[in-house]
Each structure stands twice: as C-alpha cells, then as structure tokens.
Design a protein around this motif. Structure first.
Motif, PDB file in Angstrom:
ATOM      1  N   HIS A 212       0.865  -1.176   0.000  1.00 44.50           N
ATOM      2  CA  HIS A 212       0.000   0.000   0.000  1.00 44.50           C
ATOM      3  C   HIS A 212       0.899   1.223   0.000  1.00 44.50           C
ATOM      4  N   THR A 214       0.797   4.214   1.209  1.00 46.49           N
ATOM      5  CA  THR A 214       1.033   5.014   2.422  1.00 46.49           C
ATOM      6  C   THR A 214       1.077   4.197   3.704  1.00 46.49           C
ATOM      7  N   ASN A 216       2.339   1.310   4.396  1.00 44.36           N
ATOM      8  CA  ASN A 216       3.499   0.451   4.588  1.00 44.36           C
ATOM      9  C   ASN A 216       3.073  -0.987   4.926  1.00 44.36           C
TER      10      ASN A 216
END
Ligand code: ADP
Length: 384
Positions: A212, A214, A216
C-alpha cells in the motif's frame, strides 16, 4: 501416529488469524490442540480444543502452558524465549527453536546473523539509543535519507520509518535502533521454506508483495512473482541458504528486496506462517499451514507447486471507522468466479487493522490481479 485422534497435544503460542488457519489442518487431522493468547476473543479460540488466556511474554505463564504439550509452536514472534529455552531443556519439542526466535526478535541480531553467514542484506548500523543515532547524524556519519528501524517489537511496518530530515528523526521512538541504507526497491519478494526436524526441506515458489503506498502494509501478494525465471530461481536459492543457516524447524518466510540494479537482498524472515503464503490455501497443492504441521510432527512434506495462479488481497479496516465491524458488499464479490474470502473473526475494526484476506485464483495471473483490484474497490470494512 499418536497425534491423529490420539492423546498427544500441539500447543500454539498466539491465537490470531495465523493460529486459526493452522487449526484448519489440526481439525482436518483430528489433532488435539491448546492455544495461549492474551485476548479472550482471539480468532483461534473457536477452533482449538483448549484455550487459555494469558500473557505470551510472561515466563511463568508460557512455562505453565507449555509443560504438558508434546510439541510447542508459535504463530507470533513476540513470546518469552527464556520460557521456550526452559521448556526445551525439560524435553518439550519447541519449533521454531528458542534460539531461532531469539535471533529474529531483534532486528539488529537478525541483521548481524546475515553478515555472519554471508547472506546479502542492506548495509546498516546499530545504535543503543536514539540519542546516539542523532549524534551520528550530527557528525555526518549517516546521511539522509535512511531507514530507521526499532530493534524490537516492530511489525507490519510500525517500527520502520524513512528518515529524510532532522524533523523526521524527532518523530521516532526512543530505544535501541538501526539505521539502514535506503534501498532502491524494484520489487519486494518472498519465498517460504519449510524444514522438518529430520532435515527434509521444501520451498514454495517465489511470490511478489505489492505494498500500500502510504500504510506500509502488503496490499496484494502475487503468485507466482512477475519476475524472470532467473530472478525467481536465485530468490529461492537465497531463501534455502537462509533456511540452512538458521536450521529452524517449521516454516520460514524469507522477505527479499529486488533492487533496481537487479540484486537480491534479504530484508527479514519470519519463522511461522506468513501473510505471503495465504494464497497457498486455494492455489497450492499443500497449504503453508498444513506444511508447518507436517514439519513440526516430522511427517513427509507436501508438494509446494501452484495448481493455479493466485493473488491475495489483504482486507483491512477502512480509514475513519472504529468499532464493531461490518463487511459491506461481500455478497457482490462472492458472485465473481475464483474469489475466496477469509474473515478472521475480529469483532472490532480499526483503520488498517488486518481483518481478513481474499484469495483470487485464475488460470491467468493477470486476470486474477485485475479481479483482486475490483475486489479491493468493492469490499468495505466499516462500522456503524
Ligand atoms: P516489519 O518488520 O515491520 O514488516 P520491515 O523491515 O519488513 O518491517 O519493513 C517494512 C517495509 O518498509 C518493507 O517491506 C519495505 O517496504 C520498507 N523498507 C524496509 N527496509 C527498507 C530499506 N532498507 N529501504 C527501503 N525500504 C525499506
């Protein structure tokens, strides 16, 4: 064998989703199990024979729990390893071994292990405190950007931060840490190796983890990885070398970076069932969970090849929702061919909390990947 419909017991430390999925095999084979978890509503509670609520980090609790089982295993790494060593010396079979877990629990010790065994890994420096790391930055011994990693207790990216400025550095927690070179990552790969106590080894095909942007967190796992056969073979060879070095019993998931330059570096390992192996339930001849049970009971290992291509999507809580969970639109995705949901049974959702996963199988990998995206867009994990 005495475990099948018998009186012998497997103990499992941790009762999360990995434990619950391990119990699918023990239920199938009628093997007696006992689970220890701090939460009274742990997902694995419904599938074990005996459930005990307790602290996995407490010496006495773990020793008490383990002293009447025949084989003790884990589904989470953060357990009291002194207690495991104590149980080993009392003759209990503990897989993975206490020494393996002790090395893995500390990111610093784990990285040093790779250096000692000539296993390629990103360059790093260890620091006893945040203050010492800041001092090294001030002296110009480390330059931005780099990756800060907490030595202990990190999981799913929570103990990892990219540091681009002094301001970023202020944000990280105190305590022992590492500064690791920031790798230019082309792809993140994983290879799961299983080793039984008699030394038999089986290796699953190399898979790819898409993150993903943002959070992580792994968003998709793609099997087989979309890499050349040379890269896949080399990744598998490297994972086997890591497994050989650890001499673990049970599963070992080896996470690797494929760099922009085409090199393979080991990032970290997990000596237990792993998110990157959930696809094996539908796509492989032998699931990672069954393979682990086979290994710790010293049974022949199963075939690791894929029957079909598989893509796994992690189902996490939607941002902005906290509370009793609702799975919205599940009926729509169930209408799509090859879609197999797994709901872990956690009652409360939180942003990015892993609530389940969905495996999509298809003859064509690209089609499975497309459907996975559709599934991700359709299903919503929310609360009222
Ligand atoms: P965790 O134990 O929390 O899973 P990892 O060490 O696997 O932590 O790091 C989480 C993610 O952070 C990795 O999957 C990768 O995307 C990124 N990462 C970790 N180390 C590096 C690095 N040296 N360079 C670039 N990205 C990294």
């Amino acid at each position: 064998m005495v475990f099948f419909s018998g009186t012998k017991t497997i103990g499992i430390l941790g009762g999360g989703q990995l434990g619950k999925m391990l119990l699918t095999t023990t239920r199938q084979w009628d093997i007696n199990t006992k689970v220890l978890d701090p939460s009274n509503s742990a997902p694995a509670k419904i599938a074990c024979n005996k459930f005990i609520q307790g602290d996995l980090m407490d010496f006495e609790t773990v020793v008490d729990f383990g002293s009447d089982v025949d084989v003790l295993t884990i589904e989470i790494e953060n357990v009291n390893t002194d207690a495991l060593a104590h149980l080993e010396s009392a003759g209990i079979k503990v897989y993975p071994q206490a020494s393996v877990l002790k090395t893995i629990q500390s990111k610093g010790l784990q990285k040093q292990f790779y250096i000692d065994h000539s296993i390629p890994t990103a360059p790093f420096q260890r620091f006893k405190s945040k203050a010492l790391l800041k001092e090294a930055v001030l002296k110009g011994e480390i330059s931005f950007p780099f990756v800060w990693k907490s030595e202990t207790m990190g999981y799913d990216g929570y103990g990892v931060q990219i540091i681009r400025s002094n301001q970023d550095l202020e944000m990280v927690f105190e305590g022992k840490c590492m500064a690791e070179e920031m790798v230019k990552i082309d792809k993140e790969l994983s290879v799961i190796v299983c080793r039984s106590s008699n030394g038999e080894v089986a290796c699953y095909p190399c898979v790819e983890m898409e993150f993903h942007p943002t959070a992580n967190q792994v968003e998709y796992v793609i099997s087989p990885a979309r890499v050349s056969s040379t890269v896949a073979k080399n990744a598998e060879k490297m994972a086997l070398a890591v497994s050989e070095a650890f001499q673990h019993v049970g599963l070992l998931a080896v996470e690797l970076f494929l760099t922009h330059e085409g090199e393979l570096w080991v990032n970290e390992v997990a000596p237990r069932p792993h998110n990157s192996g959930h696809y094996t339930i539908e796509a492989s001849y032998t699931t990672q969970f069954e393979q682990h049970i086979r290994a710790i009971l010293d049974l022949p290992l199963g075939k690791t090849e894929n029957k079909v291509a598989g893509v796994m999507v992690n189902i996490v809580g939607k941002e902005g929702y906290n509370g009793p969970v609702i799975y919205k639109n599940l009926e729509y995705i169930l209408a799509i061919e090859g879609v197999h949901p797994h709901i872990y049974g956690k009652k409360e959702t939180r942003p990015f909390r892993k609530m389940g996963h969905i495996t999509i199988i298809n003859e064509k990998l690209e089609m499975a990947r497309k459907i996975a995206e559709q599934v991700k867009e359709t299903l919503e994990v929310i609360s009222n």
